[in-house]
Design an enzyme around this catalytic site. Structure first.
Site, PDB file in Angstrom:
ATOM      1  N   ASN A 396       0.985  -0.891   0.018  1.00  0.00           N
ATOM      2  CA  ASN A 396       0.333  -0.090  -0.256  1.00  0.00           C
ATOM      3  C   ASN A 396       0.652   1.337  -0.159  1.00  0.00           C
ATOM      4  OD1 ASN A 396      -2.598   0.438  -0.430  1.00  0.00           O
ATOM      5  ND2 ASN A 396      -2.962  -0.781   1.829  1.00  0.00           N
ATOM      6  N   ASP A 397       1.444   1.219   1.200  1.00  0.00           N
ATOM      7  CA  ASP A 397       1.954   2.609   1.533  1.00  0.00           C
ATOM      8  C   ASP A 397       3.437   3.032   0.314  1.00  0.00           C
ATOM      9  OD1 ASP A 397       0.479   3.112   3.081  1.00  0.00           O
ATOM     10  OD2 ASP A 397       1.300   1.871   4.736  1.00  0.00           O
ATOM     11  N   VAL A 398       3.928   1.748   0.246  1.00  0.00           N
ATOM     12  CA  VAL A 398       5.278   1.537  -0.541  1.00  0.00           C
ATOM     13  C   VAL A 398       5.133   2.581  -2.460  1.00  0.00           C
ATOM     14  CG1 VAL A 398       6.732   0.760   0.421  1.00  0.00           C
ATOM     15  CG2 VAL A 398       5.861  -1.014  -1.639  1.00  0.00           C
TER      16      VAL A 398
END
Lengths: 470, 107
Positions: A396-398
């Site tokens: 998600n975040d990367v």
């Protein structure tokens, strides 16, 4: 007693053996900084530790063998199965836990020493004892909270008092602990006050880590690791033990460097992380963009299978979600099949994919993914515009372009994988929930992005079947 | 040992720590963190020394827990690090599987 026996139990001689022990630590650490020699380095350090323990047990004055053996036996009985059975995905919280017990040991040792000797310790021993008690207690409780967050026993999102109250609370707790320590150090003997120092530091440990978002947890664990090292070194001064001083300080120093390197890899500063609040801004940003005009395209396994089979270049972006679903073996099978069909497949590895730097490499290695398919972020990023399909599995975040494009985003400035530049993006995800950092991801709403909802492992298996059927 | 000697050792150890770690690849951050974590399990020595000095059942109890904690830190730390680093070993190429290379009967 034989001559050798007396010689062996001579504490001066045993002090020289300590030098051998910590030389092993230093050599072991040096070897651990290269992938080729790292495993042997760890063993060298372990041998150093065995020497240090044997040395201490041989010392003149060591008694209460029953209790010592009891403690060692309990520790071994807990430590070995815990380390053997922990899943690779749960490694970060295990490290936090092991770090916590180290800090706890320091705090307990300081407490017992003070309870027995009181102020007759003299300031040379009393001051490091107090220091070790404070830092050890912070480290123990902080690490437990970090464990709880990563294990998802406690919500990963920041938990904190509103406004600046949190800072005021933390500052007061620290001041209280230090003031009480100064009172004791200046000659007032009070067992109760020593206990309150431990309590204040314990609350402080909780209060520091609770406001920190889950995504920053690896950096926090590394910081607490350095803390425990420092407290061990202080306890070493308190007990006049040279092996503890050297080993503790080695960890204190190398741990702080490591913390800094990790923070840099995530483009975060340590003061900002400790100040907390990371991951709290997600809701505000989603609202600001207006959720109503954003649509998400959902896709099906057979569609994904067609896209993948007719692509010439596919890049797989694995995340923690893949590891949790134990989908890496299924992914490996799918990639083999695609390669047999002439598709060029590579894995894009973000430095902090997973829960910790380098964690993803470990997880993929476990699934026998060949090294030559793993691409580091800096190598793969310029190639994304030539990639036909980027398959994002639980990352998600990367992959969040907000880190690049939205200056208000809490993750703004964090290096990301530029998957949004690929021709097509397929995101495998359980639901539309936000990632570990709790931040909405604009990638999901892009025109060339489609979502395949469901359990990562099942989804991949369906896709694999469809590819076979084509 | 005098305090100044101990502080000198402390400072030198800090410099060694800084020097050893200053440049390591990203992939090794986690195992290295775990490895240094195991090294500060050296606090176990403190437990062994302290329990031999103190008296009273409560102090003994505290220190048995401390020794157990220290042992968990040492044993668990080194084992977990080894398990992680095992993953970094060079994989044999598909043709050269080492299954056949392992002589049978050897444990």
């Amino acid at each position: 007693m034989t001559v050798t026996g007396i010689f062996l139990r001579d504490n001066t001689f045993l002090d020289y053996v300590y030098i051998v022990a910590f030389s092993f630590f230093i050599v072991g650490l040096m070897m651990m900084t290269s992938p080729r020699t790292a495993r042997r380095g760890n063993m060298v350090a372990a041998v150093g530790m065995a020497i240090a323990i044997a040395d201490t047990l041989l010392r003149h004055g060591i008694n209460k063998w029953g209790l010592i053996i009891l403690g060692l036996a309990i520790g071994t009985a807990v430590g070995i199965p815990a380390a053997r059975n922990v899943k690779m995905t749960a490694m970060p919280q295990m490290v936090a836990l092991f770090n916590g017990v180290g800090g706890g040991a320091v705090a307990l040792i300081s407490w017992a020493e003070y309870r027995h000797f009181g102020n007759s310790l003299g300031s040379k021993h009393l001051i490091p004892t107090l220091f070790a008690a404070i830092i050890g207690s912070i480290s123990f409780w902080g690490s437990n909270i970090a464990f709880g967050k990563l294990q998802e026993l406690i919500p990963g999102r920041p938990i904190m008092l509103p406004g600046r109250l949190q800072t005021v609370l933390n500052a007061s707790l620290l001041t209280a602990a230090v003031v009480m320590a100064v009172i004791i150090a200046s000659g007032t003997h009070s067992g109760l006050m020593f206990f309150f120092i431990l309590v204040a530091a314990a609350i402080l440990g909780n209060a520091i880590v609770l406001p920190i978002g889950g995504a920053d947890m690896p950096v926090v664990i590394s910081l607490l690791n350095a803390f425990t090292g420092l407290s061990a070194a202080a306890a070493g001064i308190a007990l006049d033990n040279i092996a503890m001083i050297v080993a503790g300080m080695l960890v204190g120093a190398s741990g702080s460097i490591l913390t800094n390197l990790m923070a840099e890899a995530m483009n975060r500063s340590i003061p900002a992380i400790v100040a907390g609040g990371f991951g709290g801004g997600g809701a505000a940003i989603a609202a600001a963009e207006g959720a109503e005009d954003r649509t998400v395209r959902s896709t099906t396994a057979d569609d994904v299978a067609i896209q993948l089979s007719y692509a010439s270049r596919v890049v797989i972006v694995p995340g923690y979600g893949m590891a949790v679903a134990q989908a890496q073996h299924a992914v490996r099978e799918l990639t083999k099949l695609l390669e047999a069909n002439g598709v060029d497949v590579a894995y894009a590895i973000h430095p902090v994919a997973g829960r910790m730097p380098g964690h993803m490499n470990v997880l993929l290695a476990e699934a026998d993914v060949p090294y030559d398919q793993l691409r580091e972020m800096d190598d793969i990023n310029p190639q994304f515009p030539q990639v036909d399909v980027a398959l994002v599995i639980g990352a998600n975040d990367v992959t969040n372009p907000a880190a690049r494009d939205v200056p208000d985003s809490p993750i703004y400035g964090m290096p990301i994988l530029d998957v949004d530049k690929a021709h097509n993006v397929i995101v495998l995800k359980r639901s539309m929930n936000t990632g570990f950092a709790g931040i909405d991801n604009p990638l999901f709403y892009k025109e060339n992005t489609s979502m395949l909802f469901g359990d990562a492992k099942e989804s991949i298996q369906h896709v694999t079947e469809e590819v076979k059927a084509l | 040992m005098s305090l100044v000697t101990e502080i000198a050792i402390l400072v030198l150890a800090a410099f060694v720590g800084f020097a050893v770690i200053s440049k390591i690849p990203n992939t090794l951050h986690t195992p290295l963190m775990s490895g240094t974590n195991a090294i500060h399990g050296i606090v176990l020595l403190g437990g062994l020394i302290a329990i031999s000095e103190v008296s009273g059942w409560f102090n003994d109890l505290i220190l048995v827990i401390a020794i157990a904690f220290g042992t968990i830190n040492v044993v668990g730390g080194f084992l977990v690090t080894d398990r992680m680093l095992e993953m970094f070993k060079k994989r044999p190429t598909p043709q050269a599987q080492d299954d056949g290379a392992e002589p049978e009967g050897e444990s």
